[in-house]
Write an enzyme that holds these catalytic residues in place. Sequence first.
Site, PDB file in Angstrom:
ATOM      1  N   ASP A  69      43.707 -56.710  -9.106  1.00 41.47           N
ATOM      2  CA  ASP A  69      42.650 -55.700  -9.170  1.00 41.47           C
ATOM      3  C   ASP A  69      43.047 -54.637 -10.196  1.00 41.47           C
ATOM      4  O   ASP A  69      44.183 -54.626 -10.681  1.00 41.47           O
ATOM      5  CB  ASP A  69      42.484 -55.076  -7.777  1.00 41.47           C
ATOM      6  N   GLU A  83      41.687 -53.441 -15.750  1.00 39.46           N
ATOM      7  CA  GLU A  83      40.899 -53.224 -16.981  1.00 39.46           C
ATOM      8  C   GLU A  83      41.739 -52.671 -18.140  1.00 39.46           C
ATOM      9  O   GLU A  83      41.364 -52.989 -19.287  1.00 39.46           O
ATOM     10  CB  GLU A  83      39.715 -52.288 -16.685  1.00 39.46           C
ATOM     11  N   ASP A  89      32.906 -53.563  -7.717  1.00 35.53           N
ATOM     12  CA  ASP A  89      32.550 -52.634  -6.635  1.00 35.53           C
ATOM     13  C   ASP A  89      31.041 -52.442  -6.517  1.00 35.53           C
ATOM     14  O   ASP A  89      30.476 -51.447  -6.990  1.00 35.53           O
ATOM     15  CB  ASP A  89      33.232 -51.281  -6.874  1.00 35.53           C
TER      16      ASP A  89
END
Length: 868
Positions: free
Chosen positions: A497, A500, A573
């Site tokens: 997770d 980015e 999300d």
Amino acid sequence: MTENEKQKEVWRPKIIFSLDRRQKLLHPGKSLYRVLLDSVTLSDESVKFQIIHEENKVLLQVEIYEIEGNIFRLKIDEASPLRARYKVPDVLIKEPTTQRLFISHKEAGILVLSSANEDYKLQVTANPFQVELQSKGETVMSMNSNGLLYFEHLQPPPSDRYTQNEEAASDSSKEKQEDLGLWQEKFGSFLDIKAHGPTSVGVDFSLHGYEHVYGIPQHTETLLLKNTSDGDAYRLYNLDIFGHKIHDKTGIYGSVPLLLAHKPNRTSGIFWLNSSETLVDISTKAVHTPSRSAAETAKQRAVPLTDVRWMSESGIIDVFLLMGPTAFDIFKQFAQLTGTQALPPLFSLGYHQCRWNYEDEQDVKAVDAGFDAHDIPYDVIWLDIEHTDGKRYFTWDKQKFQNPRKMQEHLRKKKRKLVVIVDPHIKVDPSYTLYAQAKEKGYFVKDRNGKDFEGICWPGSSCYLDFTNPEVRKWYADQFAFKTYKASTNILFVWNDMNEPSVFKGAELTMQKDAVHYNNWEHREVHNLYGFYQHMATAEGLIRRSSGKERPFVLARSFFAGSQKYGAVWTGDNTAEWSYLKISIPMLLTINMAGISFCGADVGGFIGDPEPELLVRWYQAGAYQPFFRGHSNMESKRREPWLFGEKNTQIIRRAIKERYVLLPYLYTLFYRAHTAAEPVMRSLWIEFPGKMETFDVENEYMLGKQVSYSVEFELNIFEIPVFQRGGTVIPLKTTAGKSTEWMIDISYELHVALDTEACAVGELYVDDGHSFQYLHKKQFLYRKFTFHKNVLSSRCVDESGQYHTTCVVERVIILGFGKQPTFVTKTLLSCSDGKKKEVVFTYDTKTSALILENLALSVDADWEICIS
């Protein structure tokens, strides 16, 4: 929203993109670039020539390649750069095999290149520079026809030593440079120092005859890409956006710079290989051309034309033109370049139960027991960041998870798996072994001053591993070894997770662009590759811990072209609202088009509390999507499937069981994705390319060729709008088990849906479901079922595969069988006596369904069922 998430929101500055502003100063018109025809050179690999900018006189090198399989590659770089410009590594699976191009025509100002098979021609116009790609005399696409080729060449930095007079004289020039963000740029309180100055590139493509374009994930947007003439361009820049807005062209967690264009007789693609921030402008219009009809030569006909403009902050122009001509050809061509979807372990196609966070070992056991108590299958329970020792990855909270190995053994006995989160940020703590080792080895990304880049993330002050460095990736992969990752077992798999990468309080919640990576490349060059590289290293670590024997499962939030080789992704999300359930369908279809079949959306919505009907409908949709995971954040109420009353528990149970029964078909689709690059989840236009009414449909989709899911039907809450296509055979399990591993020996049934010719065909792929033996030892079965002239037969598709299974086909249901038969027999063709045996059947005259029972036909044998 948690305090951390509030903090994340507060620190998101509003950004105006200098890249967009600078390139938008260049308006459509005559290009300032001209080909130097006396520079043309021809080799077995490529055609090369130089172009010159008429004003600044900078030379660019153009290279054109033809690649096997109807692919053309165009590269544009500076002929003599001050330093090497970034070229994306590791995304292409190999250097593509080229075919020789021939100069078939050369006259003043025109150069025509012919391909090996002579179907394609590239016409290069010298002044202004333009390339036109033709197929059998028809122009399919052209490059720089709007004159928007833009290439900021590397320059020495401007001197900051001014006399007072010089300063005054240059004020307006300096202001202009600062305003356009040439050498530095401010984002709120952040200053981005561009050590090498402005380096953006861009060019336009015109797609002739096309008005429907798709792709370039990831955006919370419609399936059909929209005109951007009056608004923002589509942005490809991986960002952590909590509760992303719907119908927004902002880039979110992943980027695949692949665009598809479709018209009834052809599909084409553009793959823009650049990992820096990228903007895509799209404009569709009608152009008038003379009619081809001899009787109507004076008339004009309107033909659609779509202009696509690509703009990237840095790098070179490296673009692949995928010529199809079908959508399935495009998928194969893209896979030929970037690889196919990894074949997932079978358990990962089951249902996953996740929450931020399951509190402790007792909570995990209670949730696991809850599934059994309510007779709901599931395969994997997930642990989020709270399972660690103070957000130190590869560790366990010593109070909450005192005996994680014993917990995993408990799950193993239940034939289930565990997934834990492993994020890329590393807590700054000299006593934390992972941090100390990485610090000592110099494995962290640096800031522009050469110190370890530090940002805020879940653990507080954190450093970020430089996954662009192959040595770091190897070291990171080694951290998954059982002896290194304490209390991990072979039922533990991984979730990447925040990759980015997410940096709280950073500009746009990500790493500053002037941070420095391996080989002194700035972060701006590699940004969209960061998560791709962590995904790669993690998958390699899981393979390596089993000495190369077992398939990995890794879910990553951030992705790029080629991420399909390493596992699964999801849409991030999302929110517990109906609109997010609706938009998840075009989002997943777009990701599938970009080569990543193993994708899904958080069932129920990650943020907030879904009303029961929304949750139920989301389970019903998720059951027919590639990756199936229920997930919620820590502010949401508990959401296990049995907490919404007996009626809703019953409906959710039924949806999940339908998923498990469908797994033989789904696993076969993944095998096709792995070997033939066919997307698992498909837009209708892919299966019906000539039907224009399907081109913008995003509330229905196909799973493979055989199954369609629609949200258009008004059904009661107990029903799922799923349909089997006529002319197909779908393999199913006769019943669901507690998990996939419980179902290995459960028998099969075949659903045969006849077409108007009373025919049907389907396939079944079987292997051990977890190892690489299918690849290295050819241990697999690949069967084909055919119904023709009232005979259903089973034959081997791939004789190179051998795999023994005790499973049998127990039942066959034939839908659309026109009349009641008098006699049904089965014959085992591999048996020496080959005797026909009578089959018990029932026939429903109202539904025209013929049901054959107690067949006991081996899956790995050739056989026939004859109906008379």
